[in-house]
Design a protein around this motif. Sequence first.
Motif, mmCIF file in Angstrom:
data_model
loop_
_atom_site.group_PDB
_atom_site.id
_atom_site.type_symbol
_atom_site.label_atom_id
_atom_site.label_comp_id
_atom_site.label_asym_id
_atom_site.label_seq_id
_atom_site.Cartn_x
_atom_site.Cartn_y
_atom_site.Cartn_z
ATOM 1 N N GLU A 91 -59.975 14.285 -11.260
ATOM 2 C CA GLU A 91 -61.189 14.417 -12.045
ATOM 3 C C GLU A 91 -61.494 15.887 -12.287
ATOM 4 O O GLU A 91 -60.831 16.762 -11.728
ATOM 5 C CB GLU A 91 -62.368 13.773 -11.303
ATOM 6 C CG GLU A 91 -62.166 12.309 -10.997
ATOM 7 C CD GLU A 91 -63.285 11.713 -10.163
ATOM 8 O OE1 GLU A 91 -64.312 12.380 -9.903
ATOM 9 O OE2 GLU A 91 -63.129 10.557 -9.746
ATOM 10 N N VAL A 92 -62.495 16.137 -13.086
ATOM 11 C CA VAL A 92 -62.986 17.483 -13.324
ATOM 12 C C VAL A 92 -64.507 17.446 -13.201
ATOM 13 O O VAL A 92 -65.135 16.439 -13.532
ATOM 14 C CB VAL A 92 -62.526 18.018 -14.708
ATOM 15 C CG1 VAL A 92 -63.100 17.222 -15.844
ATOM 16 C CG2 VAL A 92 -62.824 19.476 -14.860
ATOM 17 N N ARG A 93 -65.088 18.524 -12.656
ATOM 18 C CA ARG A 93 -66.541 18.656 -12.552
ATOM 19 C C ARG A 93 -66.972 19.864 -13.363
ATOM 20 O O ARG A 93 -66.426 20.958 -13.222
ATOM 21 C CB ARG A 93 -66.978 18.880 -11.105
ATOM 22 C CG ARG A 93 -66.873 17.687 -10.213
ATOM 23 C CD ARG A 93 -67.879 16.586 -10.588
ATOM 24 N NE ARG A 93 -67.719 15.452 -9.707
ATOM 25 C CZ ARG A 93 -66.797 14.502 -9.861
ATOM 26 N NH1 ARG A 93 -65.959 14.553 -10.862
ATOM 27 N NH2 ARG A 93 -66.724 13.506 -9.022
ATOM 28 N N ILE A 94 -67.974 19.646 -14.185
ATOM 29 C CA ILE A 94 -68.550 20.708 -15.007
ATOM 30 C C ILE A 94 -70.039 20.783 -14.687
ATOM 31 O O ILE A 94 -70.753 19.779 -14.816
ATOM 32 C CB ILE A 94 -68.351 20.422 -16.513
ATOM 33 C CG1 ILE A 94 -66.873 20.233 -16.857
ATOM 34 C CG2 ILE A 94 -69.014 21.501 -17.354
ATOM 35 C CD1 ILE A 94 -66.024 21.484 -16.688
ATOM 36 N N PRO A 95 -70.547 21.942 -14.254
ATOM 37 C CA PRO A 95 -71.981 22.035 -13.979
ATOM 38 C C PRO A 95 -72.794 21.927 -15.257
ATOM 39 O O PRO A 95 -72.421 22.487 -16.290
ATOM 40 C CB PRO A 95 -72.132 23.427 -13.345
ATOM 41 C CG PRO A 95 -70.915 24.183 -13.717
ATOM 42 C CD PRO A 95 -69.835 23.192 -14.019
ATOM 43 N N GLY A 96 -73.865 21.158 -15.180
ATOM 44 C CA GLY A 96 -74.799 21.043 -16.300
ATOM 45 C C GLY A 96 -76.044 21.848 -15.963
ATOM 46 O O GLY A 96 -75.953 22.936 -15.412
ATOM 47 N N GLY A 97 -77.195 21.273 -16.259
ATOM 48 C CA GLY A 97 -78.447 21.928 -15.904
ATOM 49 C C GLY A 97 -78.654 21.886 -14.406
ATOM 50 O O GLY A 97 -77.818 21.360 -13.665
ATOM 51 N N PRO A 98 -79.769 22.415 -13.920
ATOM 52 C CA PRO A 98 -80.037 22.422 -12.482
ATOM 53 C C PRO A 98 -79.933 21.019 -11.880
ATOM 54 O O PRO A 98 -80.497 20.059 -12.404
ATOM 55 C CB PRO A 98 -81.474 22.943 -12.394
ATOM 56 C CG PRO A 98 -81.669 23.723 -13.657
ATOM 57 C CD PRO A 98 -80.844 23.020 -14.704
ATOM 58 N N GLY A 99 -79.127 20.910 -10.817
ATOM 59 C CA GLY A 99 -78.988 19.644 -10.109
ATOM 60 C C GLY A 99 -78.163 18.598 -10.837
ATOM 61 O O GLY A 99 -78.234 17.416 -10.496
ATOM 62 N N LEU A 100 -77.356 18.995 -11.822
ATOM 63 C CA LEU A 100 -76.602 18.041 -12.633
ATOM 64 C C LEU A 100 -75.178 18.534 -12.848
ATOM 65 O O LEU A 100 -74.960 19.713 -13.149
ATOM 66 C CB LEU A 100 -77.284 17.879 -13.994
ATOM 67 C CG LEU A 100 -76.610 16.960 -14.988
ATOM 68 C CD1 LEU A 100 -76.812 15.508 -14.591
ATOM 69 C CD2 LEU A 100 -77.167 17.210 -16.372
ATOM 70 N N ALA A 101 -74.221 17.637 -12.678
ATOM 71 C CA ALA A 101 -72.822 17.957 -12.977
ATOM 72 C C ALA A 101 -72.217 16.782 -13.737
ATOM 73 O O ALA A 101 -72.603 15.629 -13.532
ATOM 74 C CB ALA A 101 -72.036 18.218 -11.700
ATOM 75 N N TYR A 102 -71.284 17.084 -14.602
ATOM 76 C CA TYR A 102 -70.578 16.059 -15.357
ATOM 77 C C TYR A 102 -69.277 15.736 -14.649
ATOM 78 O O TYR A 102 -68.564 16.631 -14.195
ATOM 79 C CB TYR A 102 -70.313 16.528 -16.784
ATOM 80 C CG TYR A 102 -71.594 16.777 -17.535
ATOM 81 C CD1 TYR A 102 -72.340 15.713 -18.036
ATOM 82 C CD2 TYR A 102 -72.073 18.065 -17.696
ATOM 83 C CE1 TYR A 102 -73.545 15.946 -18.696
ATOM 84 C CE2 TYR A 102 -73.270 18.304 -18.365
ATOM 85 C CZ TYR A 102 -73.997 17.237 -18.855
ATOM 86 O OH TYR A 102 -75.180 17.463 -19.501
ATOM 87 N N ALA A 103 -68.975 14.441 -14.532
ATOM 88 C CA ALA A 103 -67.775 13.956 -13.861
ATOM 89 C C ALA A 103 -66.884 13.288 -14.901
ATOM 90 O O ALA A 103 -67.267 12.293 -15.507
ATOM 91 C CB ALA A 103 -68.153 12.953 -12.776
ATOM 92 N N ALA A 104 -65.701 13.855 -15.104
ATOM 93 C CA ALA A 104 -64.783 13.331 -16.117
ATOM 94 C C ALA A 104 -63.412 13.089 -15.499
ATOM 95 O O ALA A 104 -63.013 13.788 -14.565
ATOM 96 C CB ALA A 104 -64.659 14.330 -17.273
ATOM 97 N N PRO A 105 -62.678 12.107 -16.026
ATOM 98 C CA PRO A 105 -61.313 11.900 -15.549
ATOM 99 C C PRO A 105 -60.416 13.018 -16.070
ATOM 100 O O PRO A 105 -60.693 13.623 -17.109
ATOM 101 C CB PRO A 105 -60.926 10.553 -16.167
ATOM 102 C CG PRO A 105 -61.717 10.496 -17.430
ATOM 103 C CD PRO A 105 -63.025 11.183 -17.110
ATOM 104 N N PHE A 106 -59.335 13.277 -15.360
ATOM 105 C CA PHE A 106 -58.434 14.339 -15.778
ATOM 106 C C PHE A 106 -57.815 14.048 -17.143
ATOM 107 O O PHE A 106 -57.429 14.979 -17.853
ATOM 108 C CB PHE A 106 -57.344 14.548 -14.712
ATOM 109 C CG PHE A 106 -56.865 15.958 -14.661
ATOM 110 C CD1 PHE A 106 -57.653 16.954 -14.118
ATOM 111 C CD2 PHE A 106 -55.629 16.309 -15.178
ATOM 112 C CE1 PHE A 106 -57.222 18.267 -14.072
ATOM 113 C CE2 PHE A 106 -55.183 17.620 -15.138
ATOM 114 C CZ PHE A 106 -55.981 18.602 -14.587
ATOM 115 N N LEU A 107 -57.748 12.802 -17.538
ATOM 116 C CA LEU A 107 -57.188 12.444 -18.842
ATOM 117 C C LEU A 107 -58.128 12.747 -20.008
ATOM 118 O O LEU A 107 -57.786 12.499 -21.160
ATOM 119 C CB LEU A 107 -56.802 10.959 -18.879
ATOM 120 C CG LEU A 107 -55.513 10.580 -18.156
ATOM 121 C CD1 LEU A 107 -55.355 9.062 -18.110
ATOM 122 C CD2 LEU A 107 -54.313 11.222 -18.813
#
Length: 158
Positions: free
Chosen positions: A92-108
Amino acid sequence: MFYEDLSEYDYQDEDAFVDRESGFRALWYRPAYTRLNVGWLEAGRPYPTGTVPTVFLEKLKAVQEVQWMNVCLGVHECGLCPEGEAPEGNGEVRIPGGPGLAYAAPFLITHYIAVHGYRPPQAFVDAVLAVDLDAWASARWPDVPFPWVPDDAERMLE
């Protein structure tokens, strides 16, 4: 595996980063931030399509070069490709969003965007574009390319 975009991620309770250079060192923790799903596509389920800025896709690919997240022993094939032609992913990949939020995406996700025309939510696009790639790429163990790892994260040193 399918999840609606921007629904709350609940696949794994912990987030785990593996050191790409050694392949053995890792750290894991229970996130204090909310994780939102992006790009968990499945055959037979509709998904948004459209173009994305080239700079976004290139930056997302570059993030995937430096961040190894929630890597599993098995692999997941793209269910949108014809059988026998499907690439595989296992993390997976994690991308920080706003405060207290991260986006979780599959590597694909980069494959889904480039090959299947998937258009992620604009908030995710903006978050990827905001990543300080130079800082992430220069991170060396025990630092990892993600800003919100708590000090008390458990570590496997080798």
